[in-house]
Design a protein around this motif. Sequence first.
Motif, short mmCIF file in Angstrom:
data_model
loop_
_atom_site.label_atom_id
_atom_site.label_comp_id
_atom_site.label_asym_id
_atom_site.label_seq_id
_atom_site.Cartn_x
_atom_site.Cartn_y
_atom_site.Cartn_z
N VAL A 8 0.86 -1.20 -0.26
CA VAL A 8 0.45 -0.26 0.12
C VAL A 8 1.26 1.41 -0.07
O VAL A 8 0.51 1.94 -0.66
N SER A 11 2.49 1.89 -3.14
CA SER A 11 1.58 2.74 -4.28
C SER A 11 1.81 4.04 -4.49
O SER A 11 1.07 4.48 -5.59
N LEU A 12 2.49 4.87 -2.97
CA LEU A 12 1.22 5.75 -3.24
C LEU A 12 2.48 6.60 -4.57
O LEU A 12 1.80 7.33 -5.80
N PRO A 154 -1.42 11.59 -1.22
CA PRO A 154 -2.86 10.10 -2.04
C PRO A 154 -3.54 9.15 -0.60
O PRO A 154 -3.09 9.17 -0.20
N ALA A 155 -4.47 8.65 -1.77
CA ALA A 155 -5.62 7.74 -0.68
C ALA A 155 -4.60 7.00 0.04
O ALA A 155 -4.85 6.46 1.00
N GLY A 156 -4.07 6.42 -0.68
CA GLY A 156 -3.04 5.31 0.17
C GLY A 156 -1.88 5.68 1.28
O GLY A 156 -1.92 4.86 2.06
N THR A 159 -5.08 4.82 4.09
CA THR A 159 -5.64 3.85 3.81
C THR A 159 -4.38 3.47 4.58
O THR A 159 -4.34 1.90 5.69
N ARG A 344 -7.60 2.23 -1.32
CA ARG A 344 -7.76 4.11 -2.19
C ARG A 344 -9.12 3.62 -3.15
O ARG A 344 -9.41 4.56 -4.14
N ARG A 345 -10.02 3.26 -2.90
CA ARG A 345 -11.66 3.69 -2.89
C ARG A 345 -11.90 4.83 -3.13
O ARG A 345 -12.03 4.66 -1.40
N ASN A 398 -11.45 8.35 7.15
CA ASN A 398 -11.96 9.50 5.60
C ASN A 398 -12.88 10.58 6.08
O ASN A 398 -12.52 11.70 5.57
N GLU A 479 -9.11 13.21 -5.50
CA GLU A 479 -8.08 12.40 -6.30
C GLU A 479 -7.86 13.04 -7.79
O GLU A 479 -7.02 12.75 -8.22
#
Length: 479
Positions: A8, A11-12, A154-156, A159, A344-345, A398, A479
């Motif tokens: 995770v 993935s940034l 980033p969403a990562g 997460t 990431r959704r 979130n 995003e």
Amino acid sequence: MTSVLAQVAGSLRRRGPGGRAPGDGFDRRLLAPMMLGSVLNPVNSSIISVALVPIGAAFGAPPSRTAWLISALYLATAIGQPVVGRLIDLFGPRRLFLAGTALTGLAGVVGMLAPNLWTLIAARVLLGFGTCAGYPAAMSLIRSEAGRTGRDSPAGVLTVLAITTQTVAVVGPSLGGLLIGLGGWRTTLALNIPLALAGIALGALRLPKTPLPERAQGERRLAGLDLMGMGLFAVMLISLLVFLMNPDIGHLCLLAVVAVAATAFAVRELRAETPFIDLHVLGGNKALLVTYGRALLTYVVTYAFLYGYTQWLEEGRGLSASQAGLAQLPLFGTAILVSAATGRRPEIRGKLLAGAAAQVAACALLLLLHSSSAVWLIVVVALVVGVPQGLNSLALQNSVYHQADPERLASSAGLLRTFGYLGAIVASAANGAFFGARASTTGMHHLAWFMLAISVAFLLVTVVDRSLSRAGSASRKAE
């Protein structure tokens, strides 16, 4: 767990020299202290679950007294999280992170050497205050990086943070069972010493120092810090939580204290020039208030399962502490995978609806268990419980990130944890009420009906809350 977190985090974006992404992106050097600081509280919250029975045996204490080991940490944390979060808003995360981590290490020493139950409870209070800084500091760093780079983090990153807060909490029983098998229940407290040393080293090396102009501004604002508001907030919470730990008609006077303190707190905060909790802003943010209420509901269920079900595995099903910890491993794995797969959704409402439905199903499954239930059924229960564990904590975090006032994000994040720990206190009180002197199967079934009712309420609140759709849209645009 390590490999999933690495995937995770990896993935940034690809990083340039010095740990920063090309184009001055999110500084990945911050991830290690953020993750370690955030995990201290949830691991200490859950690791005690398999230690309650051996600690009670060591000190000759019934469940009604060992329950204070749970409540002591949550009482300190419920008060300390928003207070420390507000200080982080003023002074930046570095100094509060280092001070809190050092206090966590001290608590580990006191707990490891505790000669009686009350000293151990005092160590848990120190742990509660010491672990307050990690999560608000992490949320503050995410927001400050967004300001520095000029774009949302980033969403990562969110997460990873979710996995290292509530989701990683489910590894506590397994880790605790292993440690107890190796060196007894005291090792569950001693674990904080190396964790604190690592946190201090990482924090000192990697967390940014607050710029002098911002530090001077924070020090000027310290003179106007709302100490009276903080004190009234503490009186209100202590009175409420002490009553919840022992609800009895003879203790109704505590609810009167709660009402008086709450009224005085509201009057103070509405009139204060720099309030501890800005009720004007919070009152106008109904979406955030509903998020806090939702957190209260879901964590009642989460912690009732964590403590009540684990105790039943030992006393009702006859497993050892190590076996009870191993029985939770499927929950841990499922929660991590669900968080990593959905992190990431941007949709928040979909996560909460799925998590609410899975939570209802998990509570219903508890009604099928009995003293000779097959191992496969215990594994199925753990797998199903892992789904809401992975979805709900991520979605709630979130929600706060996108709904809170950016200038008060750390204290807003602290309040999220406060409502979560109120849920934990309610769960602890429910465990004591339904189990009595022993965690029997009948008591566990009564607890399951209580959890099922709370889960249905959580589902209904989520279904009717249309603000979640807007929060998801905001996340997607960011995003």
